[in-house]
Enzyme design. Sequence first.
Site, PDB file in Angstrom:
ATOM      1  N   SER A 209      -5.100  -1.087 -10.695  1.00  0.00           N
ATOM      2  CA  SER A 209      -4.039  -2.081 -10.137  1.00  0.00           C
ATOM      3  C   SER A 209      -4.651  -2.280  -8.455  1.00  0.00           C
ATOM      4  O   SER A 209      -4.864  -1.368  -7.931  1.00  0.00           O
ATOM      5  CB  SER A 209      -2.922  -2.427 -10.119  1.00  0.00           C
ATOM      6  N   ASN A 210      -3.312  -2.908  -8.357  1.00  0.00           N
ATOM      7  CA  ASN A 210      -2.754  -2.814  -6.232  1.00  0.00           C
ATOM      8  C   ASN A 210      -1.795  -3.207  -5.871  1.00  0.00           C
ATOM      9  O   ASN A 210      -0.859  -2.784  -7.116  1.00  0.00           O
ATOM     10  CB  ASN A 210      -3.911  -3.702  -5.882  1.00  0.00           C
ATOM     11  N   HIS A 211      -1.499  -2.301  -4.614  1.00  0.00           N
ATOM     12  CA  HIS A 211      -0.262  -2.371  -4.094  1.00  0.00           C
ATOM     13  C   HIS A 211       0.702  -3.708  -4.062  1.00  0.00           C
ATOM     14  O   HIS A 211       2.086  -3.637  -3.614  1.00  0.00           O
ATOM     15  CB  HIS A 211      -0.271  -1.653  -2.433  1.00  0.00           C
ATOM     16  N   SER A 212      -0.044  -5.024  -4.447  1.00  0.00           N
ATOM     17  CA  SER A 212       0.841  -6.130  -4.266  1.00  0.00           C
ATOM     18  C   SER A 212       1.860  -6.220  -4.997  1.00  0.00           C
ATOM     19  O   SER A 212       2.025  -6.258  -6.043  1.00  0.00           O
ATOM     20  CB  SER A 212      -0.215  -7.124  -5.013  1.00  0.00           C
ATOM     21  N   ALA A 276      -2.963 -11.169  -4.991  1.00  0.00           N
ATOM     22  CA  ALA A 276      -4.174 -10.234  -4.822  1.00  0.00           C
ATOM     23  C   ALA A 276      -4.730  -9.491  -5.818  1.00  0.00           C
ATOM     24  O   ALA A 276      -4.808  -8.803  -6.087  1.00  0.00           O
ATOM     25  CB  ALA A 276      -3.288  -8.778  -4.349  1.00  0.00           C
TER      26      ALA A 276
END
Length: 403
Positions: A209-212, A276
Amino acid sequence: MRPVVGRRILLGVTGGIASYKAVSLARLLAQAGAEVDVVLSRAAREFVGAITFEAVTGRPVLGGLLDEGQALAHIRLAKAADLVVIAPATADLLARAAHGRADDLLTAVLLATRAPVLVCPAMNDGMWAHPQVRANAERLQSFGYAVLEPAIGPLAFGEGVGPGRLPEPEAIVAHCARLLQGTTPLSGRHVVVTAGPTREPVDPVRFLSNHSSGRMGAAIAAAAWRRGARVTLVHGPLAVPLPIGPAAIAVETTREMHDAVAAALADADVLVMAAAPADFAPATVAASKLKKGGEAPLLPLAHTPDILVGTRAARPAGLVAVGFALETEALEANAAEKLARKGLDLIVANDATDPDAGFGIDTNRVVILDAHGGRDALPVLTKDEVAEHLLDRISGVIGGRQG
Ligand code: CTP
């Protein structure tokens, strides 16, 4: 909150268990920049004292129709109000208002005012279910009053759980803001917003995943709803609360987000891709948990679908398409390339290396580029303020298409 600032709101409080929540409501409205005139019914004074409301609004509290020196208070208040909100509204208030009674200050104001009225019923679930009460609520709606459905939840002590609870003050404030906003270029439009990251499973317990956080997309969805739009918020796992108003569709993966956006686009007027989505996913998902013994696994990755590109053919004619570009270098050149490649009307570019912009913080510094080479560099703003700017720009594109 923009529509509330400097507006005069008359808060009518009637006597029910939920009267205490009206104090938080008065406080939130005052903190949001409204001038709040509180009118307490006689029964409400048995639940909460006028002095408490005076302390949170900084204004005198009114009560009786014929209080000393108040002979024309109902006319004065009715004319001054930009919005009348009654919270909580008891079954008795609904009945008296539905039948045009004017036997106390609040009901007299209701007849005298031309401002929008928001009625927030709260009572025991059995009373709310009674056909008499429902008929009164429907009658008020037929006069153009907005009636906010009570929430489902714990009722008064010992009364269990059911529909009848006063919605939380934050939700009532959001409805007040929407009513105060009046008609806007987004009124009645269907706005689809995406927010947050997506998650691509590695095995049954892990994901990429990512930091959004979803904060920017949630702010846009909330602001579009306040402007009168019907909003669909397609979101991955969010680190912020869901906004009040939009219909929320929760998804996990980029593929799921793609499919949910494609379905929502059918009758959409605006698409704002603030999410994102993960660009890569493990090529295969392990059926059982990867064990740490032995060699560390190598994860072959595959591309996920590009949602803006993949749903382009599903866009209705005239749809306003907006993307975001999060870059670490060549901000505007990369954003302009994405605007053209993804067929967008507007793109909001922000620099991931800027400490005032990006994931997980309250502020953003963005440049909005349009399809005609226009460029709008905004100062550091809160994400709520960026959302308002962006919706002004979107409204401009809608206006241009109509004209
Ligand atoms: N986007 C999308 N589908 C994806 C990834 C991104 O629709 N699979 C959207 C984003 O929501 C955003 C825009 O495309 O509105 C640009 O996203 P960004 O991550 O900046 O660009 P990418 O297209 O992913 O390109 P790159 O990562 O190479 O910069």
